[in-house]
Design a protein around this motif. Structure first.
Motif, PDB file in Angstrom:
ATOM      1  N   GLY A  94       0.812  -1.207   0.000  1.00  0.00           N
ATOM      2  CA  GLY A  94       0.000   0.000   0.000  1.00  0.00           C
ATOM      3  C   GLY A  94       0.843   1.253   0.000  1.00  0.00           C
ATOM      4  N   TRP A  95       1.886   1.261   0.832  1.00  0.00           N
ATOM      5  CA  TRP A  95       2.760   2.429   0.883  1.00  0.00           C
ATOM      6  C   TRP A  95       3.505   2.633  -0.433  1.00  0.00           C
ATOM      7  N   ALA A  96       3.923   1.546  -1.051  1.00  0.00           N
ATOM      8  CA  ALA A  96       4.624   1.648  -2.332  1.00  0.00           C
ATOM      9  C   ALA A  96       3.719   2.262  -3.392  1.00  0.00           C
ATOM     10  N   LEU A  97       2.502   1.782  -3.473  1.00  0.00           N
ATOM     11  CA  LEU A  97       1.575   2.305  -4.471  1.00  0.00           C
ATOM     12  C   LEU A  97       1.130   3.724  -4.131  1.00  0.00           C
ATOM     13  N   ASP A  98       1.039   4.018  -2.833  1.00  0.00           N
ATOM     14  CA  ASP A  98       0.734   5.374  -2.373  1.00  0.00           C
ATOM     15  C   ASP A  98       1.835   6.326  -2.828  1.00  0.00           C
ATOM     16  N   GLY A  99       3.102   5.916  -2.616  1.00  0.00           N
ATOM     17  CA  GLY A  99       4.230   6.736  -3.030  1.00  0.00           C
ATOM     18  C   GLY A  99       4.261   6.943  -4.535  1.00  0.00           C
ATOM     19  N   MET A 100       3.949   5.890  -5.277  1.00  0.00           N
ATOM     20  CA  MET A 100       3.917   6.004  -6.738  1.00  0.00           C
ATOM     21  C   MET A 100       2.861   7.014  -7.162  1.00  0.00           C
ATOM     22  N   ASP A 101       1.673   6.920  -6.578  1.00  0.00           N
ATOM     23  CA  ASP A 101       0.597   7.837  -6.948  1.00  0.00           C
ATOM     24  C   ASP A 101       0.976   9.292  -6.689  1.00  0.00           C
ATOM     25  N   PHE A 102       1.553   9.554  -5.509  1.00  0.00           N
ATOM     26  CA  PHE A 102       1.870  10.944  -5.190  1.00  0.00           C
ATOM     27  C   PHE A 102       2.991  11.492  -6.063  1.00  0.00           C
ATOM     28  N   MET A 103       4.028  10.694  -6.324  1.00  0.00           N
ATOM     29  CA  MET A 103       5.195  11.195  -7.039  1.00  0.00           C
ATOM     30  C   MET A 103       4.966  11.333  -8.541  1.00  0.00           C
ATOM     31  N   ILE A 104       3.866  10.825  -9.049  1.00  0.00           N
ATOM     32  CA  ILE A 104       3.583  10.982 -10.475  1.00  0.00           C
ATOM     33  C   ILE A 104       3.482  12.462 -10.851  1.00  0.00           C
ATOM     34  N   TYR A 105       2.775  13.250 -10.050  1.00  0.00           N
ATOM     35  CA  TYR A 105       2.592  14.656 -10.423  1.00  0.00           C
ATOM     36  C   TYR A 105       3.901  15.445 -10.450  1.00  0.00           C
ATOM     37  N   PRO A 106       4.766  15.374  -9.415  1.00  0.00           N
ATOM     38  CA  PRO A 106       6.045  16.082  -9.515  1.00  0.00           C
ATOM     39  C   PRO A 106       6.852  15.693 -10.754  1.00  0.00           C
ATOM     40  N   LEU A 107       6.713  14.460 -11.202  1.00  0.00           N
ATOM     41  CA  LEU A 107       7.480  14.010 -12.357  1.00  0.00           C
ATOM     42  C   LEU A 107       6.918  14.543 -13.678  1.00  0.00           C
ATOM     43  N   VAL A 108       5.636  14.859 -13.717  1.00  0.00           N
ATOM     44  CA  VAL A 108       5.052  15.370 -14.970  1.00  0.00           C
ATOM     45  C   VAL A 108       4.798  16.870 -14.905  1.00  0.00           C
ATOM     46  N   ILE A 109       5.219  17.518 -13.826  1.00  0.00           N
ATOM     47  CA  ILE A 109       4.897  18.933 -13.651  1.00  0.00           C
ATOM     48  C   ILE A 109       5.498  19.800 -14.762  1.00  0.00           C
ATOM     49  N   GLY A 110       6.686  19.427 -15.251  1.00  0.00           N
ATOM     50  CA  GLY A 110       7.284  20.185 -16.344  1.00  0.00           C
ATOM     51  C   GLY A 110       6.433  20.139 -17.595  1.00  0.00           C
ATOM     52  N   THR A 111       5.883  18.977 -17.899  1.00  0.00           N
ATOM     53  CA  THR A 111       5.000  18.826 -19.063  1.00  0.00           C
ATOM     54  C   THR A 111       3.724  19.634 -18.878  1.00  0.00           C
ATOM     55  N   ILE A 112       3.162  19.612 -17.657  1.00  0.00           N
ATOM     56  CA  ILE A 112       1.943  20.373 -17.367  1.00  0.00           C
ATOM     57  C   ILE A 112       2.192  21.866 -17.552  1.00  0.00           C
ATOM     58  N   ILE A 113       3.327  22.361 -17.038  1.00  0.00           N
ATOM     59  CA  ILE A 113       3.669  23.780 -17.166  1.00  0.00           C
ATOM     60  C   ILE A 113       3.738  24.189 -18.634  1.00  0.00           C
ATOM     61  N   LYS A 114       4.389  23.372 -19.437  1.00  0.00           N
ATOM     62  CA  LYS A 114       4.565  23.691 -20.856  1.00  0.00           C
ATOM     63  C   LYS A 114       3.281  23.527 -21.651  1.00  0.00           C
ATOM     64  N   MET A 115       2.549  22.456 -21.407  1.00  0.00           N
ATOM     65  CA  MET A 115       1.372  22.136 -22.216  1.00  0.00           C
ATOM     66  C   MET A 115       0.227  23.116 -21.981  1.00  0.00           C
TER      67      MET A 115
END
Length: 429
Positions: free
Chosen positions: A38-59
């Motif tokens: 659960g913690w692993a999948l929780d961590g994956m879910d949360f860290m997805i946004y910081p990893l795509v934030i550059g794309t969101i800013i540009k798009m």
């Protein structure tokens, strides 16, 4: 659940990192692996946004401060969800609450993949945050009450290392998807992957049982007609514990989020690395984080929870100053990612056990859920504030200012609380 002698502190005979596992009962092991996943999948879910934030800013042409707001809103919502889920866990049970929160944040992670503009994404991330915060609150109490006192620090801490594994899963997914797909599509698939935690509920329903300790306390309160109030953690001598524990949680999480939310962006802007080439630097940070969780788990049982917090907060301050303020080459920065991840994450291994041991059983869910997620809520301001400040100074300076301030608060408030290592839990206290 296995029992310990009726004493306030349980003896710790085998102090090795993995010594606890071979002596665990079947229910303890099932709970251990369910919460670790659960913690692993929780961590994956949360860290997805910081990893795509550059794309969101540009798009969608949003500024860094506004983009950081989505991270802040997620964490603010998680604070509300965590407190509510903690209270719910005291009323309907730890396992049932855990199942509900996992289904909730999995569903809204999937919906994030279909967002058509930033405002829609902002709302969906806020709704996801309610379940995200609740999952930690229910899972941490479940672990703390199921695992025996002499193993609690290492077991709960080892489970916490699942966050680093989830973070690594998110980074690997990013590297694969952004290599195979256009960025405009890859970020949507990242969020779609975040629906995977829903599968964990099937395991929880079949194999993980409610701790006898919690079930006994709820049955006793029901017989008396004395259900705990959601405000009871702010009354009498419990109030001091709640205030100090909330400050501890604020410091440790504020520092963590200031670093982990913006380091991916720092690497691709101020260090001029591509998304794919930055993966190696993030991998060093993640490996250090994983090792920090394991070392922190051992440290918490060997030397105590409070000692863990004091040592690691000072270590985090020293490393973040070097990482952001010294004129280091990219090669040295990669090496420094290991101790940065180590000290900026390892103290979390003691948080679950520490908060569990501070509260009586009837208030444990509410107390633990509120304190940890109050810290999440205030720490939620840090991604936004770092992004806002980075518009007038370098991103490195902004990260440093807020991270160092948070870890200083962590040190001071932890010093003011008592040590709880080895405390035996009872249904009536």
């Amino acid at each position: 659940m296995a029992t310990t002698p009726d004493a306030s502190v349980a003896p710790i005979e085998d102090t090795s990192l993995t010594g606890f596992y071979k002596d665990m009962t079947v229910p303890e092991k099932r709970t251990f692996w369910a919460c670790a996943t659960g913690w692993a999948l929780d961590g994956m879910d949360f860290m997805i946004y910081p990893l795509v934030i550059g794309t969101i800013i540009k798009m969608w042409n949003v500024d860094p401060g506004t983009a950081g707001l989505a991270g802040t809103v997620t964490l603010l919502a998680s604070a509300i969800g965590g407190w509510g889920a903690g209270f719910l866990a005291d009323r309907i049970g730890r396992v049932r609450t855990l199942q509900l929160t996992i289904l909730w944040f999995s569903f809204f992670s999937l919906l994030c993949a279909f967002a058509q503009d930033f405002n829609q994404l902002l709302v969906l991330r806020a709704l996801l945050g309610l379940g995200f915060g609740g999952e930690w609150a229910a899972g941490a109490v479940l672990m703390g009450e199921t695992i025996r006192a002499q193993y609690r620090g290492r077991a709960v801490g080892s489970v916490q290392s699942g966050w680093a594994i989830g973070w690594g899963m998110a980074v690997m997914a990013q590297a694969a998807l952004f290599s195979l797909l256009p960025a405009e599509e890859a970020w949507r698939w990242m969020f779609a992957i975040g629906a995977l935690p829903a599968l964990l509920v099937l395991y929880l329903r079949s194999y993980v049982k409610e701790p006898e300790l919690a079930a006994e306390a709820r049955a006793r309160d029901a017989a008396r007609g004395d259900h705990p109030s959601i405000l009871e953690i702010f009354q009498g001598p419990i109030l001091k514990v709640t205030v100090l524990a909330s400050l501890v949680s604020t410091g440790c999480q504020g520092g963590y989020y200031a670093i982990t939310f913006w380091v991916p962006r720092f690497l691709t802007t101020e260090r001029n690395l591509s998304i794919v080439s930055s993966t190696g630097y993030l991998s060093a940070l993640i490996v250090g984080s994983f090792l920090g969780y394991l070392a922190g788990a051992w440290f918490a049982d060997r030397y105590g929870r409070r000692s863990l917090f004091l040592v690691f907060s000072l270590g985090a301050i020293a490393v973040i100053l070097a990482y952001t303020q010294l004129p280091l080459s990219n090669q040295l920065l990669w090496v420094l990612g290991l101790p940065l991840g180590f000290f900026a994450s390892g103290y979390f291994s003691g948080m679950g056990a520490f908060l569990t041991e501070l509260y009586p059983t009837r208030l444990r869910g509410s107390g633990q859920g509120f304190c940890y997620n109050f810290g999440r809520g205030i720490g939620a301001l840090f991604p936004f504030l770092v992004g806002y400040l980075s518009q007038t100074t370098t991103l490195a300076n902004a990260i440093c200012i807020f991270a160092v301030g948070a870890y200083a608060l962590f040190f001071i408030s932890a010093y003011a609380l008592p040590e709880t290592r080895g405390k035996v839990l009872h249904a009536d206290g």
